[in-house]
Design an enzyme around this catalytic site. Structure first.
Site: not given
Length: 378
Positions: A216-217
């Protein structure tokens, strides 16, 4: 007989982690082409983690950059402007025949703008990808870079239709395949076994135990506390049923701590690690049974490896990974994610096929095309 020559170098630009996997096979293909393509490499420093940058250059066998602009972090406007300011002197000191940019990061559009205003042709690798979501900064970078480019190399056949709808001459567009898959195939045998990586972190999955890989970014997922909290809650629900390995991006880690969400991960079945090198990530991904991600590159790599992928976004600029590959777009709602996860547990996940020209030779086709283009222009 006179030896053919390209008479001038191509200036290649990398800026952030996804660029490294794309530029590595291109640089090698330039050297190996029937008429070699002289090149210089500029690293803008948009990816500013020195240790991670060094590991990527070493593991992917990328030559040390001829110039590192050392831009670092900043808002989109500040970062783009700083790259432009520092890139222009390189073009003045070492004028290239063309500037080659890859992907859709800020370095891509910034260097393209500087080049085109100086009358230097722009070559865009990974052109024509569209998500239809202009709220994503990368979508703006893609659209504008394609409008500025003289040669546009596409990873999938539908990309040409996107470009022609936007008024780009079909003669500039070349379907060559996916250089990300070149890097993937070239490095599979070098991948660091997942077990070696797990030894560095606590509570990894047991040997041969099925597990999911999480990344997740994206700002839309990790900068909004409500969205991030909901996603973490859903991942914790999954982690209690099947172990998850979560190499946590620094931005994500900082926000989890800032929003007071770190306790949510306790006793969740999630093994949190620091950022992984390319070969470590490749080894973990190979061993995983499922990938949950908001990364565009992982959507492509999982399709190439035949691993089911749940994309935690509402759209993708890589639709071929959905129509032909193993990818399913599930958005960010707990209901849709958990429904897709339960389907995976029941059926083993979505099966797919490898798209056309994702054969590990995209960089060769790019190099041959650029070589011919440069020779014809001498």
């Amino acid at each position: 007989m006179t030896q053919k020559s390209t008479r001038g170098h191509v200036l290649c630009v990398v800026g952030a982690r996804p660029n490294f996997m794309k530029i590595a096979p291109i640089m090698r293909a330039f050297s190996a082409a029937a008429v070699p393509v002289p090149s210089r490499l500029v690293h803008t420093g948009q990816h500013y983690d020195a240790a991670m940058k060094a590991s990527f250059f070493t593991q992917l066998r990328i030559p040390e950059p001829d110039l590192d602009l050392g831009v670092g972090s900043g808002s989109h406007a500040v970062q783009t402007a700083e790259i432009m300011k520092r890139f222009e002197p390189e073009l003045d000191a070492n004028p290239p025949r063309a500037v080659l940019v890859v992907g859709d990061v800020n370095s891509t559009i910034a260097c393209s703008l500087v080049a085109v205003k100086k009358g230097i042709p722009v070559i865009h690798v990974e052109a024509g990808l569209r998500s239809g979501d202009r709220a994503m900064p990368e979508e703006i970078n893609r659209i504008l870079t394609d409008q500025l480019s003289d040669l546009l190399f596409t990873t999938e056949q539908d990309a040409a239709a996107n470009l022609q709808r936007e008024g780009i001459d079909a003669g500039k567009i070349h379907f060559v395949g996916n250089v990300m898959i070149d890097s993937l195939l070239q490095n599979l045998s070098l991948a660091i076994p997942a077990e070696h990586t797990f030894e560095r972190f606590g509570a990894p999955p047991a040997a041969e135990e099925p597990f999911g890989l999480v990344t997740l970014h994206r700002p839309s997922n990790v900068d909004d506390p409500a969205v991030l909290e909901a996603l973490l809650g859903t991942l914790c629900d999954i982690g209690r049923d099947m172990p998850l390995v979560f190499p946590m991006h620094p931005r994500t880690r900082n926000n989890i701590e800032r929003f007071g969400l770190d306790k949510q991960l306790a006793d969740s079945g999630i093994c949190v690690t620091g950022p992984l090198s390319y070969l470590e990530m490749l080894g973990v991904m190979q061993r995983s049974s499922l990938v949950l991600t908001d990364s565009g590159g992982l959507q492509e790599e999982t399709t190439a490896l035949g691993i089911p992928c749940l994309t935690l976004r509402h759209s993708t600029e890589r639709p071929i990974t959905v129509t032909e590959g193993t990818n399913t777009i599930v958005g960010t709602s707990a209901e849709r994610i958990l429904t897709a996860y339960r389907d995976f547990r029941q059926t083993g996940g979505k099966a797919g096929r490898i798209p056309s020209l994702w054969d590990g030779r995209a960089a060769e086709r790019i190099a041959a095309n650029i070589s011919d283009w440069l020779v014809a222009g001498t």
